[in-house]
Design an enzyme around this catalytic site. Sequence first.
Site, PDB file in Angstrom:
ATOM      1  N   THR A  66       0.837  -1.206   0.000  1.00 47.41           N
ATOM      2  CA  THR A  66       0.000   0.000   0.000  1.00 47.41           C
ATOM      3  C   THR A  66       0.864   1.244   0.000  1.00 47.41           C
ATOM      4  O   THR A  66       1.972   1.244   0.537  1.00 47.41           O
ATOM      5  CB  THR A  66      -0.935   0.035   1.234  1.00 47.41           C
ATOM      6  OG1 THR A  66      -1.769   1.188   1.147  1.00 47.41           O
ATOM      7  CG2 THR A  66      -0.175   0.100   2.556  1.00 47.41           C
ATOM      8  N   ASN A  67       0.325   2.310  -0.614  1.00 49.21           N
ATOM      9  CA  ASN A  67       0.971   3.626  -0.535  1.00 49.21           C
ATOM     10  C   ASN A  67       0.235   4.526   0.433  1.00 49.21           C
ATOM     11  O   ASN A  67       0.550   5.708   0.547  1.00 49.21           O
ATOM     12  CB  ASN A  67       0.957   4.292  -1.920  1.00 49.21           C
ATOM     13  CG  ASN A  67       2.108   3.816  -2.768  1.00 49.21           C
ATOM     14  OD1 ASN A  67       3.240   3.779  -2.296  1.00 49.21           O
ATOM     15  ND2 ASN A  67       1.831   3.423  -3.999  1.00 49.21           N
ATOM     16  N   ASN A  68      -0.778   3.977   1.089  1.00 49.68           N
ATOM     17  CA  ASN A  68      -1.619   4.779   1.981  1.00 49.68           C
ATOM     18  C   ASN A  68      -1.138   4.613   3.431  1.00 49.68           C
ATOM     19  O   ASN A  68      -1.316   3.553   4.031  1.00 49.68           O
ATOM     20  CB  ASN A  68      -3.069   4.311   1.808  1.00 49.68           C
ATOM     21  CG  ASN A  68      -4.041   5.138   2.618  1.00 49.68           C
ATOM     22  OD1 ASN A  68      -3.730   5.552   3.718  1.00 49.68           O
ATOM     23  ND2 ASN A  68      -5.221   5.360   2.069  1.00 49.68           N
ATOM     24  N   GLY A  97      -9.826   9.586   4.381  1.00 43.14           N
ATOM     25  CA  GLY A  97     -10.778   9.312   3.302  1.00 43.14           C
ATOM     26  C   GLY A  97     -12.199   9.713   3.668  1.00 43.14           C
ATOM     27  O   GLY A  97     -12.463  10.856   4.063  1.00 43.14           O
ATOM     28  N   TYR A  98     -13.125   8.764   3.546  1.00 47.02           N
ATOM     29  CA  TYR A  98     -14.544   9.041   3.761  1.00 47.02           C
ATOM     30  C   TYR A  98     -14.950   8.907   5.236  1.00 47.02           C
ATOM     31  O   TYR A  98     -16.135   8.986   5.552  1.00 47.02           O
ATOM     32  CB  TYR A  98     -15.388   8.075   2.925  1.00 47.02           C
ATOM     33  CG  TYR A  98     -15.156   8.168   1.427  1.00 47.02           C
ATOM     34  CD1 TYR A  98     -15.816   9.125   0.658  1.00 47.02           C
ATOM     35  CD2 TYR A  98     -14.284   7.303   0.769  1.00 47.02           C
ATOM     36  CE1 TYR A  98     -15.621   9.215  -0.718  1.00 47.02           C
ATOM     37  CE2 TYR A  98     -14.080   7.379  -0.605  1.00 47.02           C
ATOM     38  CZ  TYR A  98     -14.745   8.331  -1.343  1.00 47.02           C
ATOM     39  OH  TYR A  98     -14.544   8.421  -2.700  1.00 47.02           O
ATOM     40  N   ASP A  99     -14.004   8.696   6.135  1.00 47.12           N
ATOM     41  CA  ASP A  99     -14.328   8.478   7.560  1.00 47.12           C
ATOM     42  C   ASP A  99     -15.244   9.556   8.161  1.00 47.12           C
ATOM     43  O   ASP A  99     -16.147   9.224   8.924  1.00 47.12           O
ATOM     44  CB  ASP A  99     -13.049   8.371   8.407  1.00 47.12           C
ATOM     45  CG  ASP A  99     -12.433   6.981   8.340  1.00 47.12           C
ATOM     46  OD1 ASP A  99     -13.110   6.050   7.872  1.00 47.12           O
ATOM     47  OD2 ASP A  99     -11.272   6.836   8.768  1.00 47.12           O
ATOM     48  N   HIS A 103      -2.215   5.719   6.186  1.00 48.65           N
ATOM     49  CA  HIS A 103      -3.281   5.478   7.181  1.00 48.65           C
ATOM     50  C   HIS A 103      -3.632   4.003   7.242  1.00 48.65           C
ATOM     51  O   HIS A 103      -3.804   3.433   8.323  1.00 48.65           O
ATOM     52  CB  HIS A 103      -4.532   6.287   6.826  1.00 48.65           C
ATOM     53  CG  HIS A 103      -4.291   7.745   6.706  1.00 48.65           C
ATOM     54  ND1 HIS A 103      -4.171   8.572   7.803  1.00 48.65           N
ATOM     55  CD2 HIS A 103      -4.135   8.530   5.620  1.00 48.65           C
ATOM     56  CE1 HIS A 103      -3.970   9.803   7.389  1.00 48.65           C
ATOM     57  NE2 HIS A 103      -3.936   9.807   6.077  1.00 48.65           N
ATOM     58  N   ASP A 145      -7.815  -3.678  -1.057  1.00 48.58           N
ATOM     59  CA  ASP A 145      -8.560  -2.724  -1.880  1.00 48.58           C
ATOM     60  C   ASP A 145      -9.898  -2.501  -1.204  1.00 48.58           C
ATOM     61  O   ASP A 145     -10.562  -3.451  -0.791  1.00 48.58           O
ATOM     62  CB  ASP A 145      -8.739  -3.215  -3.320  1.00 48.58           C
ATOM     63  CG  ASP A 145      -8.937  -2.039  -4.276  1.00 48.58           C
ATOM     64  OD1 ASP A 145      -8.121  -1.098  -4.237  1.00 48.58           O
ATOM     65  OD2 ASP A 145      -9.919  -2.042  -5.045  1.00 48.58           O
ATOM     66  N   ARG A 159     -11.728  -3.016   7.298  1.00 51.33           N
ATOM     67  CA  ARG A 159     -10.313  -3.407   7.230  1.00 51.33           C
ATOM     68  C   ARG A 159      -9.925  -4.240   8.441  1.00 51.33           C
ATOM     69  O   ARG A 159      -9.182  -5.216   8.336  1.00 51.33           O
ATOM     70  CB  ARG A 159      -9.418  -2.157   7.127  1.00 51.33           C
ATOM     71  CG  ARG A 159      -7.911  -2.449   7.084  1.00 51.33           C
ATOM     72  CD  ARG A 159      -7.115  -1.247   6.651  1.00 51.33           C
ATOM     73  NE  ARG A 159      -7.559  -0.775   5.363  1.00 51.33           N
ATOM     74  CZ  ARG A 159      -8.377   0.291   5.205  1.00 51.33           C
ATOM     75  NH1 ARG A 159      -8.744   1.016   6.237  1.00 51.33           N
ATOM     76  NH2 ARG A 159      -8.790   0.616   4.003  1.00 51.33           N
TER      77      ARG A 159
HETATM   78  P1  ITT Z   1      -3.426   1.748  -1.815  1.00 51.30           P
HETATM   79  O1  ITT Z   1      -4.117   1.350  -3.081  1.00 51.30           O
HETATM   80  O2  ITT Z   1      -2.037   2.219  -2.027  1.00 51.30           O
HETATM   81  O3  ITT Z   1      -3.533   0.722  -0.736  1.00 51.30           O
HETATM   82  P2  ITT Z   1      -5.487   3.797  -1.717  1.00 51.30           P
HETATM   83  O4  ITT Z   1      -5.673   4.973  -0.829  1.00 51.30           O
HETATM   84  O5  ITT Z   1      -5.395   4.039  -3.198  1.00 51.30           O
HETATM   85  O6  ITT Z   1      -4.201   3.036  -1.196  1.00 51.30           O
HETATM   86  P3  ITT Z   1      -7.793   2.099  -2.274  1.00 51.30           P
HETATM   87  O7  ITT Z   1      -7.349   1.854  -3.674  1.00 51.30           O
HETATM   88  O8  ITT Z   1      -8.263   0.926  -1.493  1.00 51.30           O
HETATM   89  O9  ITT Z   1      -6.650   2.792  -1.394  1.00 51.30           O
HETATM   90  O10 ITT Z   1      -8.886   3.261  -2.390  1.00 51.30           O
HETATM   91  C1  ITT Z   1      -9.928   3.404  -1.574  1.00 51.30           C
HETATM   92  C2  ITT Z   1     -10.195   4.864  -1.255  1.00 51.30           C
HETATM   93  O11 ITT Z   1     -11.279   4.808  -0.326  1.00 51.30           O
HETATM   94  C3  ITT Z   1      -9.037   5.565  -0.548  1.00 51.30           C
HETATM   95  O12 ITT Z   1      -8.419   6.495  -1.376  1.00 51.30           O
HETATM   96  C4  ITT Z   1      -9.659   6.255   0.660  1.00 51.30           C
HETATM   97  O13 ITT Z   1      -9.882   7.605   0.394  1.00 51.30           O
HETATM   98  C5  ITT Z   1     -10.974   5.520   0.835  1.00 51.30           C
HETATM   99  N1  ITT Z   1     -10.846   4.603   1.984  1.00 51.30           N
HETATM  100  C6  ITT Z   1     -10.238   3.391   2.038  1.00 51.30           C
HETATM  101  N2  ITT Z   1     -10.305   2.874   3.266  1.00 51.30           N
HETATM  102  C7  ITT Z   1     -10.978   3.765   4.011  1.00 51.30           C
HETATM  103  C8  ITT Z   1     -11.348   3.839   5.363  1.00 51.30           C
HETATM  104  O14 ITT Z   1     -11.023   2.870   6.221  1.00 51.30           O
HETATM  105  N3  ITT Z   1     -12.015   4.908   5.787  1.00 51.30           N
HETATM  106  C9  ITT Z   1     -12.336   5.910   4.937  1.00 51.30           C
HETATM  107  N4  ITT Z   1     -12.004   5.941   3.658  1.00 51.30           N
HETATM  108  C10 ITT Z   1     -11.330   4.886   3.187  1.00 51.30           C
END
Ligand code: ITT
Length: 194
Positions: A8-10, A150-152, A12, A69, A178
């Site tokens: 992941t690049n995220n 994100g949408y939290d 959080h 994802d 998650r």
């Molecule tokens: P990676 O693919 O690098 O893991 P990403 O942020 O692109 O990171 P996703 O492709 O799974 O992650 O995209 C899902 C989007 O939905 C992400 O950009 C967040 O803004 C949102 N998201 C994912 N998990 C969330 C959570 O637990 N709470 C709120 N928003 C979330």
Amino acid sequence: MERLIFATNNPHKLQEVAHILKGLFEVVGMNEAGFIEDIPENELTLEGNAKAKAQFIYSRTLANVFADDTGLEIESLNGEPGVFSARYAGQGKSSEDNLQLVLQKMESVGNRKAQFRTTICLILNNKEYLFEGIIKGIILTKKQGASGFGYDPIFQPDGYSESFAQMPMELKNQISHRGLATKKMVEFLIKGSQ
Ligand code: ITT
């Protein structure tokens, strides 16, 4: 302790999952594993994208790896933003833009039911395994809280009167999409290694 790469690049997501796996597995993010590029996500399902992300890293490292994802699926928007959650407002737009677009589309909508769904793909010793976690809730009419990502701020899980962004990470992890998917993976990993 066994080492797992989380593709992941995220940051959080990494923080949430590392907290759950603490003391059980050593979790290494993509940066730490030496990758800086964004993995392409071109599939039309969460499962497809989770597999693509895990395979991207596995094919380059042959290490044990997993990817997540996640999609926010809103009933009255026919499951949108779903697999497009990360780029709902368009390529290069921010999480805030995506959230605002959801609020805008939901402005005069009565049915506010939604769910977060996470699919994790684990590649362990060259075999693929999928784990899913779902949390049901509603889309709030405005942002509440500043934690999480994100949408939290606009998602309130059923049975709670706070948004995910008003909860400590520990509570979100206990009940979230998650958290549930990660705990299924942990059970599998622990059982499998006995
Ligand atoms: P990676 O693919 O690098 O893991 P990403 O942020 O692109 O990171 P996703 O492709 O799974 O992650 O995209 C899902 C989007 O939905 C992400 O950009 C967040 O803004 C949102 N998201 C994912 N998990 C969330 C959570 O637990 N709470 C709120 N928003 C979330």
